[in-house]
Design a protein around this motif. Structure first.
Motif, short mmCIF file in Angstrom:
data_model
loop_
_atom_site.label_atom_id
_atom_site.label_comp_id
_atom_site.label_asym_id
_atom_site.label_seq_id
_atom_site.Cartn_x
_atom_site.Cartn_y
_atom_site.Cartn_z
N LEU A 159 2.30 9.05 19.46
CA LEU A 159 2.58 8.42 18.17
C LEU A 159 3.08 9.47 17.18
O LEU A 159 2.57 10.59 17.14
N THR A 160 4.05 9.10 16.38
CA THR A 160 4.66 10.05 15.44
C THR A 160 4.43 9.68 13.98
O THR A 160 4.62 10.51 13.10
N ILE A 161 4.03 8.45 13.71
CA ILE A 161 3.82 7.97 12.34
C ILE A 161 2.42 7.37 12.23
O ILE A 161 1.96 6.65 13.12
N VAL A 162 1.75 7.63 11.12
CA VAL A 162 0.46 6.99 10.86
C VAL A 162 0.49 6.45 9.43
O VAL A 162 0.94 7.13 8.50
N ALA A 163 0.01 5.23 9.26
CA ALA A 163 -0.02 4.60 7.94
C ALA A 163 -1.38 4.77 7.29
O ALA A 163 -2.40 4.91 7.98
N THR A 164 -1.39 4.75 5.98
CA THR A 164 -2.64 4.92 5.23
C THR A 164 -3.70 3.90 5.63
O THR A 164 -4.87 4.27 5.82
N PRO A 165 -3.36 2.60 5.77
CA PRO A 165 -4.41 1.63 6.14
C PRO A 165 -5.10 1.95 7.45
O PRO A 165 -6.31 1.73 7.60
N GLU A 166 -4.35 2.48 8.42
CA GLU A 166 -4.96 2.82 9.71
C GLU A 166 -5.98 3.95 9.56
O GLU A 166 -7.08 3.89 10.12
N LEU A 167 -5.63 4.97 8.78
CA LEU A 167 -6.57 6.06 8.53
C LEU A 167 -7.76 5.57 7.72
O LEU A 167 -8.89 6.02 7.93
N ALA A 168 -7.53 4.66 6.79
CA ALA A 168 -8.62 4.12 5.96
C ALA A 168 -9.63 3.38 6.83
O ALA A 168 -10.85 3.51 6.63
N ARG A 169 -9.14 2.61 7.82
CA ARG A 169 -10.05 1.90 8.71
C ARG A 169 -10.84 2.88 9.57
O ARG A 169 -12.06 2.72 9.78
#
Length: 218
Positions: free
Chosen positions: A30-40
């Motif tokens: 994976l090359t991109i991570v979104a804020t909501p995913e890290l928040a969860r």
């Protein structure tokens, strides 16, 4: 000179957890991570995630997220984990041996080169690939090898004497696992880890949870 106060300490404590998650994502391709995913994953509000990551100097792209590789490098650079500091450990008992056996330290910029102990039964033995040396030679070894960090895993009653020897040898920092407050020169950084402190927090949370459950049943 006063003891150094570290800003954003809660953020710093969380960054290794971010790094673990991001590294796993990178291994998965994976090359991109979104804020909501890290928040969860972190169980934190999105605004906290953005503030934490902003401390590293990286900004995400609105509607897209963060570049995983860029974020990994930024966190490692912020934590100074992109270079290696050599350390010695004193106290090759149960806790010290466990730390010597932990393989993740070098990924965090820490290399434990050898161990020391006062026990004749341990001196000369090998623990996880490190020879255990006589603690009487501690200061000389630190001085001769320009060791930056000393790790203390001895009983509280012995910890100050060990710290004094480390300071005499010229360490810049001490990671103290003994449940005692050490006296050192102001220029020597001391990080104290009280293992029972984490257990105390767990115990209080557990009993409060149980109390709430009992209140609910009444």
């Amino acid at each position: 000179m006063s003891r150094q106060k570290v800003q954003k300490l809660p953020t710093i404590r969380r960054l290794p957890t971010y790094l673990h998650k991001l590294t796993e994502m990178q291994k998965a391709g994976l090359t991109i991570v979104a804020t909501p995913e890290l928040a969860r994953y972190m169980n934190l509000a999105e605004i906290v995630i953005r503030k934490d990551l902003a401390a590293t100097g990286v900004t995400g792209q609105p509607g897209v997220g963060y570049q995983v590789g860029e974020l990994i490098e930024a966190i490692r650079r912020y934590l100074q984990w992109n270079s290696v500091s050599e350390a010695v450990l004193v106290g090759a008992g149960s806790l010290g041996s466990a730390l010597l056996g932990y393989e993740g330290f070098e990924e965090c910029g820490l290399k434990i080169v050898t161990a020391f102990d006062a026990s004749p039964a341990r001196i000369g033995s090998t623990v996880h690939g490190r020879v255990v040396r006589d603690v009487a030679t501690l200061a000389d070894f630190i001085r001769e090898h320009a060791i930056a960090i000393g790790i203390i895993c001895v009983p509280a009653a012995c910890a100050q004497e060990v710290a004094d020897a480390m300071v005499a040898g010229g360490v810049k920092a001490i990671w103290n696992f003994a449940n005692v407050s050490l006296k050192t020169p102001e220029e020597v950084i001391v990080q104290r880890e009280v293992i029972a402190g984490g257990l105390a927090v767990l115990s209080v949370k557990m009993h409060r949870q149980a109390a709430r459950g009992e209140e609910y049943l009444q």
